[in-house]
Design a protein around this motif. Structure first.
Motif, PDB file in Angstrom:
ATOM      1  N   GLN A 156      -7.801  -0.743  -6.339  1.00 59.21           N
ATOM      2  CA  GLN A 156      -6.523  -0.947  -7.036  1.00 59.21           C
ATOM      3  C   GLN A 156      -6.573  -2.179  -7.931  1.00 59.21           C
TER       4      GLN A 156
ATOM      5  N   SER B 110      -8.854   6.858  -4.765  1.00 62.59           N
ATOM      6  CA  SER B 110      -9.055   5.571  -4.098  1.00 62.59           C
ATOM      7  C   SER B 110      -9.482   5.717  -2.639  1.00 62.59           C
ATOM      8  N   SER B 111      -9.254   6.887  -2.052  1.00 60.20           N
ATOM      9  CA  SER B 111      -9.598   7.061  -0.634  1.00 60.20           C
ATOM     10  C   SER B 111     -10.827   7.943  -0.419  1.00 60.20           C
TER      11      SER B 111
ATOM     12  N   ASN C 136      -4.336   8.653  -5.482  1.00 56.79           N
ATOM     13  CA  ASN C 136      -4.517   8.410  -4.047  1.00 56.79           C
ATOM     14  C   ASN C 136      -5.856   8.943  -3.552  1.00 56.79           C
ATOM     15  N   SER C 137      -6.198  10.158  -3.941  1.00 59.25           N
ATOM     16  CA  SER C 137      -7.459  10.735  -3.477  1.00 59.25           C
ATOM     17  C   SER C 137      -8.656  10.027  -4.109  1.00 59.25           C
TER      18      SER C 137
ATOM     19  N   HIS D 291       2.110   5.680  -7.263  1.00 59.67           N
ATOM     20  CA  HIS D 291       0.892   5.703  -8.076  1.00 59.67           C
ATOM     21  C   HIS D 291       0.960   4.673  -9.191  1.00 59.67           C
TER      22      HIS D 291
ATOM     23  N   GLN E 268      -9.913   0.253  -0.712  1.00 61.92           N
ATOM     24  CA  GLN E 268      -8.865   0.781  -1.598  1.00 61.92           C
ATOM     25  C   GLN E 268      -8.168  -0.350  -2.341  1.00 61.92           C
TER      26      GLN E 268
ATOM     27  N   THR F 249       0.828  -1.212   0.000  1.00 58.96           N
ATOM     28  CA  THR F 249       0.000   0.000   0.000  1.00 58.96           C
ATOM     29  C   THR F 249       0.858   1.257   0.000  1.00 58.96           C
TER      30      THR F 249
ATOM     31  N   ARG G 261       0.875   4.121  -2.988  1.00 56.80           N
ATOM     32  CA  ARG G 261       0.595   5.522  -2.682  1.00 56.80           C
ATOM     33  C   ARG G 261       1.756   6.423  -3.071  1.00 56.80           C
TER      34      ARG G 261
END
Length: 576
Positions: free
Chosen positions: A558, A501-502, A498-499, A428, A554, A421, A425
């Motif tokens: 991915q 997926s979160s 990142n944003s 990417h 997440q 992870t 992050r």
């Protein structure tokens, strides 16, 4: 349990003639002194040359089975027929001539005690050498000039007589064996390995060849401070081990470490593996399954299938038995000692079944440029490492935890998921290895937010899982951007991955609006192609995006991104 398993392995090697009986051990010998009839040194011969170490050929001293060498501390302790120049010749480059003379005197006394009365020309020649040798003028001896650099560097020395090594003389070998087998003095105790009464050895023989440990050797059993003593028992008397058992387990370890079939490196850990009957075929197959394969995939699959079914299998003229006990030991350097990272034991058939299940969990669609048939354990650990860092080794504890999970079929360690992870992050990038780890992790460590419909080998277009579908959508939006801007260097993945997926609700409205502008730049056929895919995904997502997604969600995102990216690439090739 570790020492008992190693001792049993040593006894198997002795039965097959691969190792010498107790009292003999491999030693690195750099110089041989040819002795004449009266003990004079006629010639010094260098034994340093090309030797095979694993798959490499290196320059080093010759490895010869010699009388077992003593484990030295700070005291003077001579070895029989094989030692450095301080003991054998009475000089060195340490600048302490008085100590060198004491070392020579101790070596001379040992050889006189062992060889006195031995009716052999070679024995008499060695005794004559020690009687006539003058350490004070030894460095000026003309016969030593050719090997003087090696002698001063501490190379081990042995003797030759009439072209043969002295230690090969039957009478001398018998004399050494009598000396070695003689009962030791001191208090008696129960050996923790054999269960027999014996005089425990205070210092165990050295274990050599562990990368990162001292070149002179390290100890597996050692107590070097009063804080580690129990009931006033000093040194290794805390763990009473007889001379035979100490010699047996250290000889087994040294043989395993030196074998390219039975040893491999994972991070800073040296992993050793062996079958109870000492057959090398089991170790070769296990090593191949971990990644260093010398066999074809078809060979491995056929034998693994048979062993997993509990059926014997003939391989390399060896009858492999599924019930054969198999051991795996991980050791790492710790100053002058060795730390045990892990010790695993199981039947070979069960281990093969667990390894096969592990690779089935890892199976995932692969990029066309990735030619690897399967992902080795080392490649999985490598996915957790920052390629730009100075230290590119994975965490040492992770290697042991992952191997344990594979061999016993238990849950994968959380540190593996955390490492993957963090790399996703930071970079990417969802590589084949990272996607495979995510898939295998959530198959084995089941989580309600990552259902089975997400954990397919390739794209599952029927999945309605929201995080998985969002990952697919993000990949599709990136593909639209690339199609509209062929020369683009940085995509939405570099800025929004990142944003997205979160916290999808804060990002996807912007990305979808951006995609509408990109679609206007495409020709009619390509635009309709992408619009149909977008319409299908929007139908599954509904009107609102999730505000926040947890770590498991997440992971589903991915995996969806990776599956869709590989599908996009396959479709683009068909269009071309």
């Amino acid at each position: 349990m570790i020492l008992q398993a190693l001792t049993a392995y040593y006894e198997s090697l002795v039965r097959t003639g691969k190792l010498e009986a107790p009292g003999w051990a491999p030693a690195k010998v750099g110089v041989a002194l040819d002795l004449g009839e009266n003990g004079e040194v006629e010639q010094a011969i260098s034994l340093i040359g090309p030797i095979t170490r694993g798959k490499k050929t290196v320059i080093g001293p010759r490895v010869i089975n010699m009388p077992a060498q003593a484990k030295r501390t700070v005291d003077i302790s001579a070895n029989f027929l094989c030692d450095n120049s301080s003991y054998m010749l009475g000089f060195d480059k340490k600048g302490k001539p008085a100590r060198s003379l004491k070392c020579f005197a101790a070596c001379k006394k040992l050889h006189e005690e062992l060889l006195e009365g031995v009716d052999s020309p070679a024995a008499r020649t060695v005794l004559a050498f020690f009687e006539s040798w003058a350490p004070e003028t030894a460095q000026e001896h003309p016969a030593l000039a050719a090997c003087m650099d090696n002698l001063l560097e501490g190379a081990n020395i042995t003797f030759r007589y009439h072209g043969s090594f002295v230690h090969d003389d039957p009478d001398i070998r018998a004399a050494w064996q009598r000396h070695y087998d003689a009962a030791d003095g001191g208090p008696q105790a129960i050996c923790l390995v054999t269960g027999e009464r014996c005089a425990p050895v205070a210092v165990h023989p050295s274990i050599k060849g562990v990368q990162g440990a001292q070149s002179s050797g390290a100890a597996l059993v050692s107590f070097n401070a009063p804080a580690f003593w129990s009931y006033g028992k000093e040194q290794s008397l805390n763990a009473p081990t007889g001379k035979y058992a100490a010699f047996a387990y250290t000889s087994a370890l040294n043989d395993l470490i030196a074998s390219s079939d039975c040893a491999m490196r994972l991070s800073d850990t040296t992993v050793l593996f062996w079958a109870k009957d000492a057959s090398p075929s089991y170790s070769r197959i296990f090593r191949s399954c971990l990644g260093d394969s010398r066999y074809s995939i078809d060979d491995l699959r056929s034998l693994t299938k048979a062993l997993c079914a509990g059926e014997p299998f003939t391989f390399e003229e060896t009858r492999l038995k599924p019930q054969m006990e198999f051991f795996i030991l991980g050791i790492s350097p710790n100053a002058a000692r060795l730390s045990v990272r892990f010790f695993l034991r199981n039947s070979f058939g069960e281990i093969m079944r667990r390894v096969q299940e592990h690779y089935e969990r890892l199976e995932i669609v692969r990029p066309s440029l990735d030619k690897r048939e399967y992902l080795t354990m080392w490649s999985l650990l490598d996915e957790t490492v920052n390629k730009k860092s100075r230290d590119k080794l994975p965490p040492p504890v992770l290697a042991g935890e992952l191997l344990r999970a594979i061999v016993f079929g238990t849950r994968y360690p959380a540190t593996l998921l955390n490492g993957i992870t963090l790399r996703i992050r930071a970079e990417h990038e969802v590589t084949r290895g990272r996607a495979a780890i995510l898939k295998a992790y959530y198959i084995q460590n089941t989580h309600p937010n990552v259902p089975k419909e997400v954990l397919h080998v390739s794209l599952n277009p029927d999945s309605t899982n929201i995080p998985y579908t969002l990952g697919r959508l993000f990949s599709l939006l990136e593909a639209i951007q690339k199609s509209a801007n062929r020369d683009i260097q940085s995509t939405i993945k570099d800025r929004y991955f990142n944003s997205a997926s979160s916290t999808p609700s804060t990002v996807f409205p912007t990305l979808v609006n951006l995609a509408q502008k990109h679609l206007k730049k495409l020709d009619d056929g390509l635009r309709v192609y992408y619009e149909k895919q977008l319409s299908d995904l929007f139908t599954k997502l509904g009107e609102n995006y999730p505000t926040r997604m947890n770590l498991a969600q997440q992971g589903a995102f991915q995996i969806g991104y990776y599956h869709q990216t590989q599908a996009n690439y396959g479709n683009s090739k068909k269009e071309d």
